[in-house]
Design a protein around this motif. Sequence first.
Motif, mmCIF file in Angstrom:
data_model
loop_
_atom_site.group_PDB
_atom_site.id
_atom_site.type_symbol
_atom_site.label_atom_id
_atom_site.label_comp_id
_atom_site.label_asym_id
_atom_site.label_seq_id
_atom_site.Cartn_x
_atom_site.Cartn_y
_atom_site.Cartn_z
ATOM 1 N N SER A 140 17.449 95.637 90.768
ATOM 2 C CA SER A 140 17.670 94.536 91.723
ATOM 3 C C SER A 140 16.227 94.112 92.187
ATOM 4 N N LYS A 141 15.356 94.820 92.429
ATOM 5 C CA LYS A 141 14.251 94.545 92.806
ATOM 6 C C LYS A 141 13.319 93.872 91.838
ATOM 7 N N TYR A 142 13.247 94.526 90.437
ATOM 8 C CA TYR A 142 12.499 93.854 89.540
ATOM 9 C C TYR A 142 13.051 92.617 88.808
ATOM 10 N N VAL A 143 14.509 92.591 89.030
ATOM 11 C CA VAL A 143 15.344 91.352 88.780
ATOM 12 C C VAL A 143 14.754 90.208 89.562
ATOM 13 N N GLY A 144 14.647 90.328 90.848
ATOM 14 C CA GLY A 144 14.317 89.435 91.881
ATOM 15 C C GLY A 144 12.816 89.014 91.605
ATOM 16 N N LEU A 145 11.880 89.904 91.299
ATOM 17 C CA LEU A 145 10.428 89.827 91.160
ATOM 18 C C LEU A 145 10.344 88.803 89.764
ATOM 19 N N CYS A 181 12.623 86.865 88.465
ATOM 20 C CA CYS A 181 13.250 85.557 88.730
ATOM 21 C C CYS A 181 12.252 84.630 89.475
ATOM 22 N N GLY A 182 11.373 85.377 90.528
ATOM 23 C CA GLY A 182 10.462 84.670 91.131
ATOM 24 C C GLY A 182 9.402 84.234 90.112
ATOM 25 N N ALA A 211 18.235 70.916 86.222
ATOM 26 C CA ALA A 211 19.344 71.637 85.147
ATOM 27 C C ALA A 211 18.633 72.558 84.376
ATOM 28 N N VAL A 212 17.399 72.157 83.910
ATOM 29 C CA VAL A 212 16.800 73.112 83.046
ATOM 30 C C VAL A 212 16.279 74.104 84.138
ATOM 31 N N HIS A 213 15.583 73.834 85.067
ATOM 32 C CA HIS A 213 15.212 74.899 85.996
ATOM 33 C C HIS A 213 16.278 75.893 86.418
ATOM 34 N N PHE A 214 17.484 75.387 86.579
ATOM 35 C CA PHE A 214 18.653 76.314 87.037
ATOM 36 C C PHE A 214 19.076 77.137 85.886
ATOM 37 N N MET A 215 19.120 76.605 84.847
ATOM 38 C CA MET A 215 19.636 77.261 83.695
ATOM 39 C C MET A 215 18.715 78.517 83.182
ATOM 40 N N VAL A 216 17.250 78.066 83.291
ATOM 41 C CA VAL A 216 16.389 78.977 83.175
ATOM 42 C C VAL A 216 16.330 80.090 83.924
ATOM 43 N N LEU A 217 16.705 79.873 85.180
ATOM 44 C CA LEU A 217 16.703 81.020 86.091
ATOM 45 C C LEU A 217 17.971 81.806 86.051
ATOM 46 N N ARG A 218 19.146 81.143 85.672
ATOM 47 C CA ARG A 218 20.230 81.952 85.417
ATOM 48 C C ARG A 218 20.063 83.037 84.151
ATOM 49 N N ALA A 219 19.460 82.338 83.092
ATOM 50 C CA ALA A 219 19.244 83.139 82.071
ATOM 51 C C ALA A 219 18.621 84.198 82.020
ATOM 52 N N LYS A 275 17.923 85.760 85.060
ATOM 53 C CA LYS A 275 18.541 86.989 85.666
ATOM 54 C C LYS A 275 19.513 87.570 84.966
ATOM 55 N N TRP A 276 20.388 86.868 84.272
ATOM 56 C CA TRP A 276 21.069 87.726 83.261
ATOM 57 C C TRP A 276 20.680 88.400 82.225
ATOM 58 N N LEU A 277 19.488 88.239 81.550
ATOM 59 C CA LEU A 277 18.955 89.037 80.833
ATOM 60 C C LEU A 277 18.153 90.191 81.524
ATOM 61 N N LEU A 278 17.230 90.062 82.518
ATOM 62 C CA LEU A 278 16.885 90.896 83.095
ATOM 63 C C LEU A 278 17.866 92.258 83.555
ATOM 64 N N THR A 279 18.994 91.655 84.059
ATOM 65 C CA THR A 279 20.167 92.558 84.517
ATOM 66 C C THR A 279 20.461 93.368 83.417
#
Length: 398
Positions: A61-66, A68-69, A360-368, A370-374
Amino acid sequence: MAGLEGYGDVYRGRPAKWETAGTSYPQRYHGREVIRPLDIPVIHPLAEDNPPIVDDDITISKYVGLGCGLVSLITGNLLIHPFVVLRRQCQVNPSASRYHLMPITLVPVMVRLHQTQGINTLWKGIGSVLLVRGMTMAVEDLISKITPWQKKITYNNSMKAFGQHILLKCISIGIITPFYSASLVETVQSEIASECPGILDVFRDGAIRLLDVCNKGRLIPIYALVPPTIVYGVSKYLFTLIVKGVTSRIMHVRYKHSQEAKGAYSKDLLSESIIQDIETQSILVSICVADVVFYPLETVIHRLHLQGTRTIIDNLDTGRSVTPLLTGYTSATDCYRTIISTEGPLGLYKGFGALILQFAVHFMVLRATKWLLTELGTMLMPKPKPIKVQKSSYYDEI
């Protein structure tokens, strides 16, 4: 009493004759079979050689947050730049008949620009934009070092420190204003009707704009542009701080209630990964809300900066031609009133569809991301070893 002979030998304590015989329980007593108690195996899963699953989850979770940031920072500075170009070109064009309030009207225009000028036309001015942002950070850092003013503020600071911080912001915005004007010109000017600027031309053009204090034609002097630019920048910054704080607080309360609904607080209720995730989401929400609220003021400021610069922009009504910018505003108030009277209230929101696409692009990139890193973290995390349960020998005997 009759029938109770040897009662103590069977039920009371540990019989001495059985211990000496090396047998815990007799097989038969007085001709009857003795039922022995079950041998319940004692299993200690914590003593097994298993990986610390909880610690691995927190690390992931820590690395996923880093991640995504970092991706949010790259997206906010690089990936969404084409939509910034489209938005600004729509904002500064007073003669445009199509306002592009919805994203769907911009898609065919983007296709035509790509066909006529190439994909690079949507990335023009990105070097100057990054340089101006770097200059802003450098100026703020320099002012914070030569003065007691703080570059960053928290809710625990005093009102004096907060006022000094706002004063630092005002000075840095005022210093950067001429270079912001030069960067804005590079962002909106058409590449087929203008020379391609160099990467360091923003410093030259900004210095010329700063030293040119005489009112030549319709060009607005830089000292007249500094006050409205500071008001716009500081107001938007304060609004962003307020929205970020409120959003962060709401997210903390919602997460707390979700843990209460499960019956107990989670171990990582206020862990670094959760706080970082909430921080990233609150920053994105605050930026989106501030851009929407201050969009009309941004339109006014951009038109004032470009007036009299002889800039030729792409005509986004068709995407195949160019058009010059010809305006005659005298102040920010006059610009606002002129837009309302000639273009209507929606004229202040020209190019709003590009802003929607940007979010929309910013949100989709962040969601993708987060899902990929998880998913990657889950795949790379070692799986726990299965615990072998020892069976009782009593069942085998049965």
